[in-house]
Write an enzyme that holds these catalytic residues in place. Structure first.
Site, PDB file in Angstrom:
ATOM      1  N   LYS A 117       0.829  -1.202   0.000  1.00 47.46           N
ATOM      2  CA  LYS A 117       0.000   0.000   0.000  1.00 47.46           C
ATOM      3  C   LYS A 117       0.868   1.258   0.000  1.00 47.46           C
ATOM      4  CE  LYS A 117      -3.209  -0.127   2.995  1.00 47.46           C
ATOM      5  NZ  LYS A 117      -4.076  -0.061   4.177  1.00 47.46           N
ATOM      6  N   LYS A 129       3.554  -2.256  11.179  1.00 47.13           N
ATOM      7  CA  LYS A 129       2.259  -2.186  11.868  1.00 47.13           C
ATOM      8  C   LYS A 129       2.481  -2.554  13.325  1.00 47.13           C
ATOM      9  CE  LYS A 129      -2.129  -1.344  11.128  1.00 47.13           C
ATOM     10  NZ  LYS A 129      -2.776  -0.438  10.151  1.00 47.13           N
ATOM     11  N   GLY A 168      -2.322   5.957  13.722  1.00 47.72           N
ATOM     12  CA  GLY A 168      -3.492   5.327  14.350  1.00 47.72           C
ATOM     13  C   GLY A 168      -4.034   4.184  13.519  1.00 47.72           C
ATOM     14  N   ASP A 169      -4.984   3.475  14.079  1.00 50.35           N
ATOM     15  CA  ASP A 169      -5.748   2.430  13.384  1.00 50.35           C
ATOM     16  C   ASP A 169      -6.963   2.167  14.291  1.00 50.35           C
ATOM     17  OD1 ASP A 169      -5.546   0.395  11.011  1.00 50.35           O
ATOM     18  OD2 ASP A 169      -6.089  -0.873  12.691  1.00 50.35           O
ATOM     19  N   ASN A 243     -13.230   6.112  12.501  1.00 49.18           N
ATOM     20  CA  ASN A 243     -12.597   7.161  11.707  1.00 49.18           C
ATOM     21  C   ASN A 243     -12.849   6.985  10.210  1.00 49.18           C
ATOM     22  OD1 ASN A 243      -9.926   7.684   9.983  1.00 49.18           O
ATOM     23  ND2 ASN A 243     -10.208   9.343  11.434  1.00 49.18           N
TER      24      ASN A 243
HETATM   25  P1  NDP Z   1     -11.933   2.866  14.454  1.00 44.25           P
HETATM   26  O1  NDP Z   1     -11.506   2.232  15.701  1.00 44.25           O
HETATM   27  O2  NDP Z   1     -12.012   4.344  14.379  1.00 44.25           O
HETATM   28  O3  NDP Z   1     -13.359   2.285  14.011  1.00 44.25           O
HETATM   29  C1  NDP Z   1     -13.558   0.934  13.816  1.00 44.25           C
HETATM   30  C2  NDP Z   1     -15.033   0.705  13.535  1.00 44.25           C
HETATM   31  O4  NDP Z   1     -15.222  -0.648  13.147  1.00 44.25           O
HETATM   32  C3  NDP Z   1     -15.906   0.932  14.756  1.00 44.25           C
HETATM   33  O5  NDP Z   1     -17.169   1.383  14.338  1.00 44.25           O
HETATM   34  C4  NDP Z   1     -15.995  -0.473  15.351  1.00 44.25           C
HETATM   35  O6  NDP Z   1     -17.142  -0.674  16.144  1.00 44.25           O
HETATM   36  C5  NDP Z   1     -16.050  -1.322  14.112  1.00 44.25           C
HETATM   37  N1  NDP Z   1     -15.502  -2.667  14.385  1.00 44.25           N
HETATM   38  C6  NDP Z   1     -14.284  -2.990  14.911  1.00 44.25           C
HETATM   39  N2  NDP Z   1     -14.141  -4.312  15.037  1.00 44.25           N
HETATM   40  C7  NDP Z   1     -15.290  -4.839  14.578  1.00 44.25           C
HETATM   41  C8  NDP Z   1     -15.756  -6.160  14.433  1.00 44.25           C
HETATM   42  N3  NDP Z   1     -15.027  -7.221  14.824  1.00 44.25           N
HETATM   43  N4  NDP Z   1     -16.981  -6.312  13.892  1.00 44.25           N
HETATM   44  C9  NDP Z   1     -17.717  -5.251  13.490  1.00 44.25           C
HETATM   45  N5  NDP Z   1     -17.330  -3.983  13.609  1.00 44.25           N
HETATM   46  C10 NDP Z   1     -16.143  -3.782  14.145  1.00 44.25           C
HETATM   47  O7  NDP Z   1     -10.958   2.296  13.295  1.00 44.25           O
HETATM   48  P2  NDP Z   1     -10.658   2.907  11.876  1.00 44.25           P
HETATM   49  O8  NDP Z   1     -11.889   3.526  11.322  1.00 44.25           O
HETATM   50  O9  NDP Z   1      -9.422   3.696  11.964  1.00 44.25           O
HETATM   51  O10 NDP Z   1     -10.285   1.586  11.050  1.00 44.25           O
HETATM   52  C11 NDP Z   1     -11.282   0.805  10.376  1.00 44.25           C
HETATM   53  C12 NDP Z   1     -10.585  -0.063   9.334  1.00 44.25           C
HETATM   54  O11 NDP Z   1      -9.891   0.760   8.388  1.00 44.25           O
HETATM   55  C13 NDP Z   1      -9.530  -1.032   9.873  1.00 44.25           C
HETATM   56  O12 NDP Z   1      -9.517  -2.188   9.067  1.00 44.25           O
HETATM   57  C14 NDP Z   1      -8.233  -0.265   9.660  1.00 44.25           C
HETATM   58  O13 NDP Z   1      -7.115  -1.115   9.589  1.00 44.25           O
HETATM   59  C15 NDP Z   1      -8.521   0.387   8.321  1.00 44.25           C
HETATM   60  N6  NDP Z   1      -7.718   1.560   8.003  1.00 44.25           N
HETATM   61  C16 NDP Z   1      -7.662   2.634   8.829  1.00 44.25           C
HETATM   62  C17 NDP Z   1      -6.935   3.743   8.469  1.00 44.25           C
HETATM   63  C18 NDP Z   1      -6.940   4.998   9.269  1.00 44.25           C
HETATM   64  O14 NDP Z   1      -6.405   5.994   8.779  1.00 44.25           O
HETATM   65  N7  NDP Z   1      -7.514   5.032  10.449  1.00 44.25           N
HETATM   66  C19 NDP Z   1      -6.132   3.764   7.242  1.00 44.25           C
HETATM   67  C20 NDP Z   1      -6.318   2.607   6.403  1.00 44.25           C
HETATM   68  C21 NDP Z   1      -7.060   1.549   6.811  1.00 44.25           C
HETATM   69  P3  NDP Z   1     -17.055  -0.596  17.743  1.00 44.25           P
HETATM   70  O15 NDP Z   1     -17.033   0.866  18.061  1.00 44.25           O
HETATM   71  O16 NDP Z   1     -18.262  -1.292  18.215  1.00 44.25           O
HETATM   72  O17 NDP Z   1     -15.786  -1.314  18.120  1.00 44.25           O
END
Ligand code: NDP
Length: 449
Positions: A117, A129, A168-169, A243
């Site tokens: 990526k 990571k 973050g993640d 996010n």
């Molecule tokens: P956040 O922690 O901000 O949000 C995660 C979201 O996904 C929450 O709504 C959470 O719900 C939900 N979630 C987490 N685990 C599960 C699960 N097992 N089943 C269903 N829902 C789930 O994370 P991000 O938004 O930062 O990341 C989301 C995805 O995007 C990940 O795969 C991450 O690796 C990827 N990503 C993130 C980037 C970034 O800049 N932040 C960049 C590129 C990829 P709940 O609140 O109930 O836990």
């Protein structure tokens, strides 16, 4: 699943033996290996340089104890990780995830994917990571702070602005990055851009918070334009409400689409009027409550417990933005039955291999995570540039650069798919385009890693 050539199958067997039981990691490696066959058939020099064997083994991986004291004065212990996968084209770069499901397999799959990526962004960033099985949910700010400080006390020995730059993640947002940055600064006694996703008052970049979600929409729009369509006017379902999901919903709405469903790990909401994002932000970002709260605040909206059902909501475009393997074959079948036209991966590896195969076989435009969600790390790269220059670019300037990067990722993935005889298959195209630069760099740097 495609059959691997004897050469690749042999390497994959070694990877399987060395990483027994690490399902997510093996899934990610296999998908990339399958895509790269056409390149390796033409590049005996890369075979000779053992690039594939080396790419599937991280340069370094540390795991460590993180002890901290909770609000009841009880000692808690978690496990921390950092995998430094590849420094072929730049310092290791990749986020930190705090979630109970974190283990070595999850961190390695994410670090492996990150390498390709980051290469796709065109910026000089290697792949890494990290994370912990710590669950920030339900913890007080003070507990989160103590955990982050303890985590960084060890992590600080392995990172640095020219060595490894985390971000973050899942479970790691502005609050956690702030606490970790503060602790790093204290330990190293220097103010450097060692983390990205920082607050704007201490070296963060405008647009970083929004970047992954915005990038997903720019990428999806490019896919649609290439097919003679556009995002405007489409009905969209977005899983997650963190996010990535939040800013995907924001940009999709700004671009004229209508988002009608979102979720969290407890269930999903449907609002046929179009999701009111201000309400979601208040619930999730400010009050840190469950998404089900939305129906108490918006008339006509409905909540359904359980996450998987979100893919039964009819839509033109599905954007999985929550977590890995959240969209399986059953979900793909439901989406197809309702006429979905586009699936773009916002989360990392949200679709199972069976789902990807089914969607592609039925003519759905499929945007793989490596390409589609690279806007986050690309903007982290822009944050690193601004920190080095000791400058801050305007929102418009960063957003413009992000758009250019997402367009070029799409164009490069498409071109690679065509060059190797898989026109329009962006999974193969993105893997090849990301691989080429890393492989070339590894070949020319010799075999020390
Ligand atoms: P956040 O922690 O901000 O949000 C995660 C979201 O996904 C929450 O709504 C959470 O719900 C939900 N979630 C987490 N685990 C599960 C699960 N097992 N089943 C269903 N829902 C789930 O994370 P991000 O938004 O930062 O990341 C989301 C995805 O995007 C990940 O795969 C991450 O690796 C990827 N990503 C993130 C980037 C970034 O800049 N932040 C960049 C590129 C990829 P709940 O609140 O109930 O836990």
């Amino acid at each position: 699943m495609a059959k691997l050539s004897a050469y690749i199958a042999d390497i994959y067997e070694q990877v399987e033996k060395r990483n027994t039981g690490e399902a997510e990691f093996l899934q990610a490696v296999r998908e990339v290996f399958e895509s790269l066959e056409p390149v390796l058939e033409q590049r005996s020099d890369l075979v000779q340089a053992g690039v594939m064997e080396r790419l599937a083994e991280p340069e370094r991986m540390v795991s460590f104890r993180v002890s901290w004291v909770d609000d009841q004065h009880k000692v808690q212990v978690n496990r921390g990780y950092r995998v430094q996968f590849s420094s072929a084209i730049g310092p290791y770069k990749g986020g930190i995830r705090f979630h109970p499901s974190v283990n070595a397999s999850v961190i390695k799959f994410l670090g492996f994917e990150q390498t390709f990526k980051n290469s796709l962004t065109g910026l000089p960033m290697g792949g890494g990571k990290g994370g912990s099985d710590f669950d920030p949910k339900g913890k007080s700010d003070q507990e989160v702070m103590r955990f982050c400080q303890s985590f960084m006390t060890e992590l600080s020995k392995h990172i640095g602005p020219n060595t490894d730059v985390p971000a973050g993640d899942i479970g790691v947002g502005a609050r956690e990055v702030g606490y970790m940055f503060g602790q790093y600064k204290r330990l190293a006694n220097e103010f450097t851009g060692v983390l990205t996703g920082k607050g704007l008052s201490y070296g963060g970049s405008l647009v970083r918070t929004e970047a992954t979600g915005f990038g997903i929409c720019y990428f999806t729009n490019e896919m649609l334009i290439n097919a003679g369509e556009q995002l405007a006017g489409k009905t969209v379902v977005v899983s997650g409400s963190g996010n990535v999901a939040t800013y995907t919903v924001q940009k999709a709405t700004e671009m004229g689409a209508k988002v009608i469903a979102m979720s969290d790990s407890s269930g999903y909401i449907v609002d046929l009027q179009g999701i009111n994002l201000d309400v979601v932000k208040q619930i999730k970002e400010v009050e840190r409550l469950r998404i089900s709260e939305y129906v108490n605040r918006v008339n006509g909206a409905e909540f359904t417990p359980g996450c998987a059902g979100i893919w039964t909501v009819p839509c033109d475009i599905a954007l999985p933005c929550a977590t890995q393997n959240e969209l399986d074959k059953t979900a793909a079948e439901a989406l197809l039955a309702n006429g979905v036209k586009v699936v773009t991966e916002g989360a990392n590896m949200p679709s199972t291999p069976e789902a990807v195969e089914l969607l592609q076989a039925n003519g759905v435009l499929f945007g793989p995570a490596k390409a589609a969600n690279a806007g986050g790390v690309a903007t982290s790269g822009l944050e690193m540039s601004q920190n080095s220059l000791r400058l801050s670019w305007s929102f418009e300037e960063v957003d413009e650069r992000l758009k250019v990067i997402m367009k070029s990722i799409f164009a490069n993935a498409l071109a690679a798919s065509k060059q190797y005889g898989y026109a329009g298959n962006l999974v193969i195209g993105a893997n090849i385009a990301g691989f080429q630069k890393v492989a070339e760099a590894m070949k020319w740097q010799g075999i020390a890693y």
